[in-house]
Design a protein around this motif. Structure first.
Motif, short mmCIF file in Angstrom:
data_model
loop_
_atom_site.label_atom_id
_atom_site.label_comp_id
_atom_site.label_asym_id
_atom_site.label_seq_id
_atom_site.Cartn_x
_atom_site.Cartn_y
_atom_site.Cartn_z
N MET A 1 0.86 -1.17 0.00
CA MET A 1 0.00 0.00 0.00
C MET A 1 0.90 1.24 0.00
O MET A 1 1.86 1.29 0.74
CB MET A 1 -0.91 -0.06 1.23
CG MET A 1 -1.87 1.05 1.39
SD MET A 1 -3.53 1.03 0.69
CE MET A 1 -4.00 -0.62 0.47
N LYS A 2 0.58 2.20 -0.82
CA LYS A 2 1.39 3.41 -0.95
C LYS A 2 1.29 4.27 0.31
O LYS A 2 0.24 4.35 0.94
CB LYS A 2 0.92 4.21 -2.16
CG LYS A 2 1.77 5.41 -2.40
CD LYS A 2 1.57 5.99 -3.77
CE LYS A 2 2.23 7.32 -3.80
NZ LYS A 2 3.20 7.65 -4.58
N SER A 3 2.39 4.92 0.66
CA SER A 3 2.43 5.82 1.82
C SER A 3 2.40 7.27 1.35
O SER A 3 3.00 7.62 0.34
CB SER A 3 3.70 5.59 2.63
OG SER A 3 3.68 4.32 3.21
N TYR A 4 1.70 8.08 2.12
CA TYR A 4 1.57 9.51 1.85
C TYR A 4 1.86 10.29 3.11
O TYR A 4 1.72 9.77 4.21
CB TYR A 4 0.14 9.85 1.39
CG TYR A 4 -0.29 9.21 0.11
CD1 TYR A 4 0.00 9.79 -1.11
CD2 TYR A 4 -0.99 8.00 0.12
CE1 TYR A 4 -0.40 9.19 -2.30
CE2 TYR A 4 -1.39 7.40 -1.06
CZ TYR A 4 -1.09 8.00 -2.27
OH TYR A 4 -1.48 7.41 -3.44
N THR A 5 2.20 11.55 2.94
CA THR A 5 2.31 12.46 4.08
C THR A 5 0.99 13.22 4.19
O THR A 5 0.23 13.32 3.22
CB THR A 5 3.46 13.47 3.88
OG1 THR A 5 3.14 14.31 2.76
CG2 THR A 5 4.79 12.76 3.66
N LEU A 18 -10.68 14.89 -4.07
CA LEU A 18 -10.94 14.90 -2.65
C LEU A 18 -10.40 13.66 -1.95
O LEU A 18 -10.87 12.55 -2.20
CB LEU A 18 -12.46 15.00 -2.43
CG LEU A 18 -12.93 15.41 -1.05
CD1 LEU A 18 -14.32 16.02 -1.16
CD2 LEU A 18 -12.92 14.30 -0.05
N TRP A 19 -9.39 13.88 -1.12
CA TRP A 19 -8.83 12.81 -0.30
C TRP A 19 -9.05 13.17 1.17
O TRP A 19 -9.08 14.35 1.54
CB TRP A 19 -7.33 12.68 -0.53
CG TRP A 19 -6.90 12.19 -1.87
CD1 TRP A 19 -7.65 12.04 -3.00
CD2 TRP A 19 -5.57 11.82 -2.23
NE1 TRP A 19 -6.88 11.60 -4.02
CE2 TRP A 19 -5.60 11.45 -3.58
CE3 TRP A 19 -4.37 11.77 -1.53
CZ2 TRP A 19 -4.46 11.03 -4.25
CZ3 TRP A 19 -3.24 11.36 -2.21
CH2 TRP A 19 -3.29 10.98 -3.55
N ASP A 28 -9.45 8.14 -1.28
CA ASP A 28 -9.79 9.03 -2.39
C ASP A 28 -11.31 8.95 -2.56
O ASP A 28 -11.85 7.95 -3.02
CB ASP A 28 -9.09 8.58 -3.67
CG ASP A 28 -9.38 9.49 -4.85
OD1 ASP A 28 -10.29 10.34 -4.77
OD2 ASP A 28 -8.69 9.34 -5.87
N LEU A 29 -11.99 10.03 -2.18
CA LEU A 29 -13.46 10.06 -2.23
C LEU A 29 -13.98 10.85 -3.43
O LEU A 29 -15.17 11.14 -3.51
CB LEU A 29 -14.01 10.67 -0.94
CG LEU A 29 -13.59 10.01 0.37
CD1 LEU A 29 -14.28 10.67 1.55
CD2 LEU A 29 -13.87 8.52 0.35
N MET A 71 -12.20 2.39 -1.25
CA MET A 71 -11.69 3.71 -1.66
C MET A 71 -10.33 4.03 -1.06
O MET A 71 -9.76 5.08 -1.33
CB MET A 71 -12.70 4.80 -1.29
CG MET A 71 -13.97 4.70 -2.11
SD MET A 71 -15.13 6.01 -1.73
CE MET A 71 -16.17 5.17 -0.54
N GLN A 72 -9.80 3.12 -0.22
CA GLN A 72 -8.49 3.36 0.38
C GLN A 72 -7.40 3.27 -0.69
O GLN A 72 -7.33 2.31 -1.44
CB GLN A 72 -8.20 2.35 1.49
CG GLN A 72 -6.88 2.65 2.18
CD GLN A 72 -6.55 1.68 3.30
OE1 GLN A 72 -7.35 0.83 3.67
NE2 GLN A 72 -5.37 1.82 3.86
N ILE A 73 -6.54 4.30 -0.72
CA ILE A 73 -5.45 4.32 -1.70
C ILE A 73 -4.08 4.25 -1.04
O ILE A 73 -3.07 4.13 -1.73
CB ILE A 73 -5.53 5.56 -2.60
CG1 ILE A 73 -5.48 6.85 -1.76
CG2 ILE A 73 -6.79 5.50 -3.47
CD1 ILE A 73 -5.28 8.10 -2.57
N GLY A 74 -4.04 4.35 0.29
CA GLY A 74 -2.75 4.30 0.96
C GLY A 74 -2.86 4.53 2.44
O GLY A 74 -3.94 4.46 3.02
#
Length: 85
Positions: A1-5, A18-19, A28-29, A71-74
């Motif tokens: 799963m990708k990590s974001y700040t 919209l996240w 990501d909604l 809808m989870q992207i990370g």
């Protein structure tokens, strides 16, 4: 799963991009905005932010599993954490 700040998520703060963050997970909604039962305005208020507190006020765990998880992207965090083990 990708990590974001949190900073990366904060850049996605409009109805057409919209996240949100809930429990350290990034969602990501964008495609869901028009379908949200509470309306577009509710989601745009938390766009690009940690919405954990607001989400838990109005939803239970079953909603997250059924509607939210697809809808989870990370996640929020360091994607190099596994490399250090």
């Amino acid at each position: 799963m990708k990590s974001y700040t949190a900073e990366e998520v904060s850049q996605h703060n409009k109805a057409d991009d919209l996240w949100i963050i809930v429990d350290g997970k990034v969602f990501d909604l964008t495609k869901f905005v028009s379908e949200h039962p509470g309306g577009k305005k509710v989601l745009t208020k938390v766009a690009g932010k940690d919405a954990t507190k607001k989400f838990k006020q109005f939803h239970n765990d079953a909603i997250m599993e059924r509607v939210g998880l697809p809808m989870q992207i990370g996640v929020i965090g360091d994607d190099n954490s596994k490399a250090r083990l």
